[in-house]
Design an enzyme around this catalytic site. Structure first.
Site, mmCIF file in Angstrom:
data_model
loop_
_atom_site.group_PDB
_atom_site.id
_atom_site.type_symbol
_atom_site.label_atom_id
_atom_site.label_comp_id
_atom_site.label_asym_id
_atom_site.label_seq_id
_atom_site.Cartn_x
_atom_site.Cartn_y
_atom_site.Cartn_z
ATOM 1 C CE1 TYR A 94 54.641 19.378 -7.366
ATOM 2 C CE2 TYR A 94 55.005 20.840 -9.423
ATOM 3 C CZ TYR A 94 54.630 19.498 -8.671
ATOM 4 O OH TYR A 94 54.299 18.682 -9.550
ATOM 5 C CG HIS B 65 49.399 17.261 -6.655
ATOM 6 N ND1 HIS B 65 50.299 18.523 -6.073
ATOM 7 C CD2 HIS B 65 50.254 16.595 -7.282
ATOM 8 C CE1 HIS B 65 51.614 18.073 -6.600
ATOM 9 N NE2 HIS B 65 51.645 16.967 -7.182
#
Length: 272
Positions: free
Chosen positions: A47, A105
């Site tokens: 991110y 992730h």
């Protein structure tokens, strides 16, 4: 705020997702959420916003023990040395001495699951992360991690909302007492215009989004991390906790199509 107990940590059932939040906007959003009472912040190395999140946490003045912070290692960094480098970088950017939950992730083709989880479990043993887990793992991958490797998985973070069925995955997670953390719980805003949800909302003096969020949070073992950068949206999500859905509401929601997947990048596994 209800919490889920999993692998020695207490996970607030409603958190703040921060995907696509950047820089000062991200910092302001996290500061706002913490001031409103959020205590679960979700981020990831991908991110590129761990620094502003760390700054917001520092500015909040909250005791570290009051906060739950999750971050994640990207699927291109799943070799043991790369995991350690990614973890160190995340901790440095967050300006924390530990995170509460560290997740893989996404799975990647050819990944060495035993080596990955040996590395993650060492980070846990060292106290650098309080718990470990996965995101976007299928039932087949979970079986390998849970039943063969016997890794202490604290959650599986996956897309889940009123428009996507996750029954098979939920059955497996429930059977092994592993929470599901729902990302995109509002189907990237699509729930707001759904006529069925709007009608249920009117009955309860709530929005369609609040109905969709409460439907998730009413389920055993489910947490949700809606992204909300504006204070009004963050408060609305908190207020969803007050909505009381009945059996008729749940029946109508069950009748909605459940085949809408919002997140489907090219490298995804074969979904259940």
């Amino acid at each position: 705020m209800d919490n889920l107990q999993t692998q020695g940590i207490s996970l607030p059932r409603l958190g703040l997702g921060t995907f696509r939040m950047q820089g000062d906007t991200c910092r302001a959003a996290v500061e706002s959420a913490l001031a409103l009472g959020y205590r679960h912040i979700d981020t990831a190395e991908m991110y590129a916003n761990e620094e502003p999140i760390g700054a917001a946490i520092a500015a909040s003045g909250l005791a570290r023990r009051e906060l739950h912070v999750t971050t994640k290692v990207w699927h291109e960094n799943l070799a043991p040395d790369a995991i350690r480098r990614a973890f160190d970088a995340s901790l440095d950017k967050l300006k924390l001495d530990h995170v509460d939950l560290y997740l893989v992730h996404w799975p990647s083709k050819g990944m060495n699951l035993p080596a990955i989880f040996e590395t993650l479990m060492k980070l846990r043993e060292q106290g650098r992360t309080r718990a470990i887990g996965v995101a976007n793992f299928t039932t087949a991958l979970l079986k390998t991690v849970v039943e063969e490797i016997r890794a202490p998985i604290a959650c599986n973070q996956v897309e889940y909302h009123v428009m996507l069925d996750q029954t098979k995955l939920r059955h497996y997670l429930t059977a092994h007492a592993i929470p599901l953390v729902a990302y995109c719980p509002l189907a990237q805003g699509r729930v707001a215009s759904d006529e069925t949800l709007i009608a249920i909302g009117k009955k309860h003096n709530a929005s369609a989004a609040q109905v969709a969020l409460k439907w998730l949070l009413d389920q055993d073992g489910v947490a949700a991390i809606p992204k909300a950068s504006r204070r009004e949206s963050q408060q609305a999500n908190l207020d969803a906790l007050k909505v009381k859905l009945d059996d008729d509401d749940r029946k109508k929601i069950a009748g909605l199509p459940k085949d809408r997947r919002c997140v489907n990048p090219a490298f995804v596994p074969a979904w259940d």
